[in-house]
Design an enzyme around this catalytic site. Sequence first.
Site, PDB file in Angstrom:
ATOM      1  CG  LEU A  23     -30.676  11.395   6.478  1.00 17.53           C
ATOM      2  CD1 LEU A  23     -31.304  11.891   7.751  1.00 17.53           C
ATOM      3  CD2 LEU A  23     -30.752  11.575   5.323  1.00 17.53           C
ATOM      4  CD  GLU A 185     -19.471  13.738  13.445  1.00 13.30           C
ATOM      5  OE1 GLU A 185     -20.220  12.821  13.831  1.00 13.30           O
ATOM      6  OE2 GLU A 185     -19.903  15.428  12.907  1.00 13.30           O
ATOM      7  CG  HIS A 265     -18.167   8.303  14.569  1.00 12.21           C
ATOM      8  ND1 HIS A 265     -19.019   8.334  14.636  1.00 12.21           N
ATOM      9  CD2 HIS A 265     -17.722  10.062  13.978  1.00 12.21           C
ATOM     10  CE1 HIS A 265     -20.112   9.408  14.329  1.00 12.21           C
ATOM     11  NE2 HIS A 265     -19.110  10.669  13.837  1.00 12.21           N
ATOM     12  CB  CYS A 388     -22.177   4.249  18.063  1.00 10.16           C
ATOM     13  SG  CYS A 388     -21.420   3.732  17.053  1.00 10.16           S
TER      14      CYS A 388
HETATM   15  O1  SUG Z   1     -23.460   9.667  12.246  1.00 12.47           O
HETATM   16  N1  SUG Z   1     -25.751   6.861  11.523  1.00 12.47           N
HETATM   17  C1  SUG Z   1     -24.878   7.446  12.392  1.00 12.47           C
HETATM   18  C2  SUG Z   1     -24.366   6.873  13.354  1.00 12.47           C
HETATM   19  C3  SUG Z   1     -23.127   7.342  14.771  1.00 12.47           C
HETATM   20  C4  SUG Z   1     -22.694   6.082  15.219  1.00 12.47           C
HETATM   21  N2  SUG Z   1     -21.941   6.478  16.080  1.00 12.47           N
HETATM   22  C5  SUG Z   1     -20.499   6.412  15.980  1.00 12.47           C
HETATM   23  N3  SUG Z   1     -19.449   6.032  15.809  1.00 12.47           N
HETATM   24  N4  SUG Z   1     -19.885   6.610  17.458  1.00 12.47           N
HETATM   25  C6  SUG Z   1     -23.365   8.886  11.632  1.00 12.47           C
HETATM   26  O2  SUG Z   1     -23.516   8.378  10.775  1.00 12.47           O
HETATM   27  C7  SUG Z   1     -27.667   6.951  10.356  1.00 12.47           C
HETATM   28  C8  SUG Z   1     -29.183   8.018  10.039  1.00 12.47           C
HETATM   29  C9  SUG Z   1     -29.986   7.568   8.184  1.00 12.47           C
HETATM   30  O3  SUG Z   1     -29.057   7.214   7.523  1.00 12.47           O
HETATM   31  O4  SUG Z   1     -31.288   7.714   8.575  1.00 12.47           O
HETATM   32  C10 SUG Z   1     -26.386   8.222  10.942  1.00 12.47           C
HETATM   33  O5  SUG Z   1     -26.822   8.759  11.003  1.00 12.47           O
END
Ligand code: SUG
Length: 466
Positions: A23, A185, A265, A388
């Site tokens: 996602l 974010e 990010h 993260c």
């Molecule tokens: O928002 N992954 C998160 C990862 C967030 C990482 N955060 C930072 N870089 N600070 C995102 O993309 C994947 C969920 C899924 O595919 O089931 C997800 O949402």
Amino acid sequence: MDANLIEANFDGLVGPTHHFGGLGVGNLASQSHGGHVARPRAAAIQGIEKMRLVASLGVAQAILPPQQRPDLRMLQRLGLDTLGLDKFGIGGNHAQVLRAAYEASPRLLSAAWSASSMWAANAATVSSATACRDGRTHLTIANLSSSLHRSLEPAQTLKLFRRIFHDDSFVVHPPLPHCVSLRDEGAANHMRLTDRSGTRGVDIFVYGSDSLDGTKSEGANASSRFFPRQGLDASKAIARLHRLDMNSTFFLKQHPAAIDAGAFHNDVVAVSHHNIWLHHRLAYDADDATLARIEQRFAELTGEPLLRYEISNDALPLQDAVNSYLFNGQILSRRDDHSMTIICPAQVQETPAALAVVKQLIAGDGPIKDFRIVDLRESMNNGGGPACLRLRVPMSDAQWQSLPPGVRFTEPLADRLCEIVERYYPETLSLDDLLEADLIDVSRRAVHAIRQALGLQDAGPGDLLR
Ligand code: SUG
């Protein structure tokens, strides 16, 4: 606030429904692992092991509970509402609700179950009390508007944060309105650079999109593959809300090449800690003069030089930076000798160019003296590295003492959480498993037990579910 500030790390505990939904917008790891079988139990233990390591260095560590999933009310709001759920998402024929969601779109079902609140760096943007004109610590809950599964988080995060940061010295702002130009974010796109006491310094907000309609930047400076996740308007609004001094606040645009390479990010291509700023050459669409102005302002305010390490694309190609998540390492100051350690994901060790950069950093005469490797493969496969999983909150000792005591990390608490994980969390979870209505009960019990362990017991079903 003159005394030294501590940098407390609040880690999101991985929830029992961690899975690979594919996602993440512009998130290559998430996209390439979509549909793979996940290991929620291992994922949570990996996160707890990281917390143990951080705490063992003498760093203030706290824990955020996972959110309740599935979000059946979201499914209801999207028209899957004829199946007898009450306003808390209770009742009805759950198996039918889940099946209906799946038939509407498997992504919808995955979003409802998403454990994405584990990535606490996206929970809020935090400003140190020493940066805010009113002398209070400001937190703005991120609206996470870029994707459905993440947009489910802010409502529960706001409640939780108002409970944890209840002391008058904190101000917890609700998320900005959900809209394209204000998409936000959180701390993953913000850096506070300070002197070693953590008091004086500059703030840097990083955004992906500045076009007037807030969608994509125009022209040569536009990312072509992915939708940028942070709007400049959002970053500016947060700087205003937090009453930051605009003479020491900077706004940098992400380089489109970085977004295209999978840096969704800023914290995928940059990391900061006190007076250290480590970033990829292609992290920003900014000229040398802009970066020099930041250095100059930092020196004026702190009387110290900013230690900015810019890593060239030759030394570390963007692709290696994104695959290894080197810049998502956590730089921490040890309590004993104040030397710095960088905690890197195992992928850094497996990427020769990234490992070479770390070794060079350690060998130099800068303050980073050591690196540690952590195995966070489950979170990493969804694009979430060490940084993260944590939200940094600079605070005084008195503020740390004001927190509900149960959220502060201790070894016995970690042991208790491991027991809960072993007891309730599924060993494996595939997308098909999300159709199992029994998982609803398991997930609720697990989250309830975790909240109890953290001393955040719920008043009733409404509290538990929303
Ligand atoms: O928002 N992954 C998160 C990862 C967030 C990482 N955060 C930072 N870089 N600070 C995102 O993309 C994947 C969920 C899924 O595919 O089931 C997800 O949402």
